[in-house]
Design a protein around this motif. Sequence first.
Motif, PDB file in Angstrom:
ATOM      1  N   ASP A   1      28.404  56.814  40.219  1.00 22.63           N
ATOM      2  CA  ASP A   1      29.435  56.019  39.581  1.00 22.63           C
ATOM      3  C   ASP A   1      29.553  54.695  40.290  1.00 22.63           C
ATOM      4  OD1 ASP A   1      31.980  55.156  38.340  1.00 22.63           O
ATOM      5  OD2 ASP A   1      32.702  57.122  38.394  1.00 22.63           O
TER       6      ASP A   1
ATOM      7  N   THR B   1      31.892  52.560  38.673  1.00 20.78           N
ATOM      8  CA  THR B   1      33.091  51.855  38.210  1.00 20.78           C
ATOM      9  C   THR B   1      34.021  51.370  39.423  1.00 20.78           C
ATOM     10  OG1 THR B   1      33.001  53.702  36.447  1.00 20.78           O
ATOM     11  CG2 THR B   1      35.145  52.381  36.894  1.00 20.78           C
TER      12      THR B   1
ATOM     13  N   CYS C   1      32.960  47.743  40.391  1.00 19.98           N
ATOM     14  CA  CYS C   1      32.852  47.161  39.081  1.00 19.98           C
ATOM     15  C   CYS C   1      34.235  46.711  39.317  1.00 19.98           C
ATOM     16  CB  CYS C   1      32.674  47.623  37.865  1.00 19.98           C
ATOM     17  SG  CYS C   1      30.880  47.795  37.515  1.00 19.98           S
ATOM     18  N   GLU C   2      35.248  47.416  39.321  1.00 17.26           N
ATOM     19  CA  GLU C   2      36.671  46.962  39.271  1.00 17.26           C
ATOM     20  C   GLU C   2      36.933  46.062  40.601  1.00 17.26           C
ATOM     21  OE1 GLU C   2      38.242  51.377  39.301  1.00 17.26           O
ATOM     22  OE2 GLU C   2      38.458  50.838  36.930  1.00 17.26           O
TER      23      GLU C   2
ATOM     24  N   VAL D   1      27.224  54.228  30.281  1.00 15.27           N
ATOM     25  CA  VAL D   1      28.851  54.406  30.407  1.00 15.27           C
ATOM     26  C   VAL D   1      29.030  55.696  29.731  1.00 15.27           C
ATOM     27  CG1 VAL D   1      30.719  53.589  29.367  1.00 15.27           C
ATOM     28  CG2 VAL D   1      28.952  51.829  29.847  1.00 15.27           C
TER      29      VAL D   1
ATOM     30  N   LEU E   1      38.824  45.785  33.676  1.00 15.52           N
ATOM     31  CA  LEU E   1      37.693  46.734  32.789  1.00 15.52           C
ATOM     32  C   LEU E   1      38.296  47.461  31.754  1.00 15.52           C
ATOM     33  CD1 LEU E   1      34.626  46.709  32.845  1.00 15.52           C
ATOM     34  CD2 LEU E   1      34.784  48.659  34.475  1.00 15.52           C
TER      35      LEU E   1
ATOM     36  N   LEU F   1      37.720  50.224  29.563  1.00 13.85           N
ATOM     37  CA  LEU F   1      36.926  51.413  29.375  1.00 13.85           C
ATOM     38  C   LEU F   1      37.725  52.402  28.813  1.00 13.85           C
ATOM     39  CD1 LEU F   1      34.967  51.694  32.851  1.00 13.85           C
ATOM     40  CD2 LEU F   1      33.972  51.036  30.640  1.00 13.85           C
TER      41      LEU F   1
ATOM     42  N   GLN G   1      35.514  57.156  30.393  1.00 10.06           N
ATOM     43  CA  GLN G   1      34.400  56.453  30.679  1.00 10.06           C
ATOM     44  C   GLN G   1      34.121  56.045  31.997  1.00 10.06           C
ATOM     45  OE1 GLN G   1      34.602  53.424  27.279  1.00 10.06           O
ATOM     46  NE2 GLN G   1      32.585  54.571  26.473  1.00 10.06           N
ATOM     47  N   SER G   2      32.878  55.921  32.655  1.00 12.93           N
ATOM     48  CA  SER G   2      32.336  55.407  33.719  1.00 12.93           C
ATOM     49  C   SER G   2      31.376  54.780  33.671  1.00 12.93           C
ATOM     50  CB  SER G   2      32.606  56.377  34.957  1.00 12.93           C
ATOM     51  OG  SER G   2      33.650  57.085  35.169  1.00 12.93           O
ATOM     52  N   VAL G   3      31.083  53.531  34.443  1.00 16.52           N
ATOM     53  CA  VAL G   3      29.724  52.879  34.617  1.00 16.52           C
ATOM     54  C   VAL G   3      28.977  53.615  35.647  1.00 16.52           C
ATOM     55  CG1 VAL G   3      28.922  50.605  34.864  1.00 16.52           C
ATOM     56  CG2 VAL G   3      31.259  50.672  33.967  1.00 16.52           C
ATOM     57  N   CYS G   4      27.942  53.705  35.228  1.00 13.91           N
ATOM     58  CA  CYS G   4      26.938  54.621  36.084  1.00 13.91           C
ATOM     59  C   CYS G   4      25.523  54.039  36.356  1.00 13.91           C
ATOM     60  CB  CYS G   4      26.847  55.976  35.792  1.00 13.91           C
ATOM     61  SG  CYS G   4      28.666  56.985  35.784  1.00 13.91           S
TER      62      CYS G   4
END
Length: 141
Positions: free
Chosen positions: A22, A24, A27-28, A55, A112, A114, A118-121
């Motif tokens: 993950d 996220t 990114c944040e 995602v 972000l 989302l 949802q998570s960015v992985c």
Amino acid sequence: MTDVFTTRIIDVPTGSEETVVDLTGDCEAFLREVSGGRDGLLNVFTPHATAGLAVIETGSGSDDDLLSALRELLPQDDRWRHRHGHPGHGRDHVLPALVPPHATLPVIGGRLELGTWQSVCLVDTNVDNPNRTVRLSFLGG
């Protein structure tokens, strides 16, 4: 208002097992530092031929379900023509066709945007490469 473009590379240890990491929080944190509260786009890119970005929901089993589905779609056996690395490694080179090495996401007010779950992985099935890099790029105006 002037357009802003900022980019940074982060290191992501993935270990020696298939994994979903993950990103996220990374990114944040990047957006808090560089966005200045602007709207824009976050592009996430991994420059590897055997990893991708998804995602998805994490922490409720979906990340493990994704890895299971990839094992079924891309079995780790001797069918692959690409033969260096561990047995069945050729399937890792097909992964980015199904889980692309990039994602572009909306940023609203510097945050972000989302969905709730949802998570960015980073998705990495290549057990031969325990360290990855990911480029985060913010374009805002």
